[in-house]
Design an enzyme around this catalytic site. Sequence first.
Site, PDB file in Angstrom:
ATOM      1  N   SER A 167       0.850  -1.143  -0.108  1.00  0.00           N
ATOM      2  CA  SER A 167      -0.107  -0.077   0.212  1.00  0.00           C
ATOM      3  C   SER A 167       0.915   1.261  -0.079  1.00  0.00           C
ATOM      4  CB  SER A 167      -0.892   0.017   1.126  1.00  0.00           C
ATOM      5  OG  SER A 167      -1.774  -0.845   1.264  1.00  0.00           O
TER       6      SER A 167
HETATM    7  N1  SAH Z   1      -1.842  -5.026   4.461  1.00  0.00           N
HETATM    8  C1  SAH Z   1      -1.141  -5.398   3.346  1.00  0.00           C
HETATM    9  C2  SAH Z   1      -1.750  -5.057   2.121  1.00  0.00           C
HETATM   10  C3  SAH Z   1      -2.974  -5.885   1.988  1.00  0.00           C
HETATM   11  S1  SAH Z   1      -3.283  -6.255   0.274  1.00  0.00           S
HETATM   12  C4  SAH Z   1       0.263  -4.732   3.482  1.00  0.00           C
HETATM   13  O1  SAH Z   1       0.780  -4.054   4.387  1.00  0.00           O
HETATM   14  O2  SAH Z   1       1.166  -5.158   2.539  1.00  0.00           O
HETATM   15  C5  SAH Z   1      -4.975  -7.059   0.927  1.00  0.00           C
HETATM   16  C6  SAH Z   1      -4.768  -8.636   1.142  1.00  0.00           C
HETATM   17  O3  SAH Z   1      -6.121  -8.969   1.861  1.00  0.00           O
HETATM   18  C7  SAH Z   1      -4.409  -9.564   0.174  1.00  0.00           C
HETATM   19  O4  SAH Z   1      -3.135 -10.133   0.593  1.00  0.00           O
HETATM   20  C8  SAH Z   1      -5.604 -10.547   0.081  1.00  0.00           C
HETATM   21  O5  SAH Z   1      -4.911 -11.986  -0.092  1.00  0.00           O
HETATM   22  C9  SAH Z   1      -6.028 -10.469   1.707  1.00  0.00           C
HETATM   23  N2  SAH Z   1      -7.608 -10.938   1.732  1.00  0.00           N
HETATM   24  C10 SAH Z   1      -8.409 -10.730   0.719  1.00  0.00           C
HETATM   25  N3  SAH Z   1      -9.507 -11.308   1.462  1.00  0.00           N
HETATM   26  C11 SAH Z   1      -9.042 -12.216   2.680  1.00  0.00           C
HETATM   27  C12 SAH Z   1      -9.765 -12.615   3.677  1.00  0.00           C
HETATM   28  N4  SAH Z   1     -11.112 -13.082   3.451  1.00  0.00           N
HETATM   29  N5  SAH Z   1      -8.978 -13.147   4.810  1.00  0.00           N
HETATM   30  C13 SAH Z   1      -7.552 -13.007   4.697  1.00  0.00           C
HETATM   31  N6  SAH Z   1      -6.988 -12.197   3.987  1.00  0.00           N
HETATM   32  C14 SAH Z   1      -7.650 -11.670   2.753  1.00  0.00           C
END
Ligand code: SAH
Length: 230
Positions: free
Chosen positions: A65
């Site tokens: 992000s």
């Molecule tokens: N916080 C992260 C960026 C997140 S991107 C950072 O600092 O790099 C969003 C993430 O949410 C992705 O990796 C995706 O696979 C995950 N995601 C989506 N749905 C999810 C769920 N139901 N449970 C856990 N992770 C999930």
Amino acid sequence: MLATNIQTQNRAIRLIMDLRTKGIQDTNVLGALERVPREHFIPEAMMDQAYEDIAVPIGLGQTISQPFIVAKMTEALELNDRHKVLEIGTGTGYQACVLSKICRRVYTIERHKPLHQYAEENFRALELRNITALCADGMKGWPKINGIDQAPFDRIIVTAAAREKPPAALLDQLAVGGIMIAPVGEAGSQVLKRYKKESEDTYSFYDVMPVRFVPLLPDVATEEESREIA
Ligand code: SAH
């Protein structure tokens, strides 16, 4: 080597100044971003962008992000060092590392096993011992493990967008008086929302800002799905 370190330091300081200009005021948040080496989460080829205020593709079909969004979400959580925080969407682990510098404990869930493992390596390398990571479906909240329930959480941060509203299981796991930050909406029209749990069964919320996140998806990713992102 020394020159590189000084250059990195200068870039990191410039980024923090940039975030202040953009309206981030909480010194704990700015301090945490200053102390988490973002270059650690960025592929070699993109290294010159490590301290730009932009999202960077990291492979595995993912992006790390934009620092401003990480800062804004962290600030909106109004964190302190007594808080136990749940994060849904570990991704690279960058946001979890920023949280871990301010709060007591971070619990973070990722549905893709390769990403979960990558994040765990990052937590180990940065010697952050107050983060517990799990590969599971975060839409169901943090599961009881060996009969131990970690809920309720003082704060919850969701870093993938729910279509209409955050999963009920997450509001259930939020402590009364607790704050949850979550992006909501379809691709192209997502809004970051801040929820406050006012009582066991009531909450208030308001919109923080428009955002762009990947969708929150149900269930742990299949091996095939995870292979596609690799
Ligand atoms: N916080 C992260 C960026 C997140 S991107 C950072 O600092 O790099 C969003 C993430 O949410 C992705 O990796 C995706 O696979 C995950 N995601 C989506 N749905 C999810 C769920 N139901 N449970 C856990 N992770 C999930």
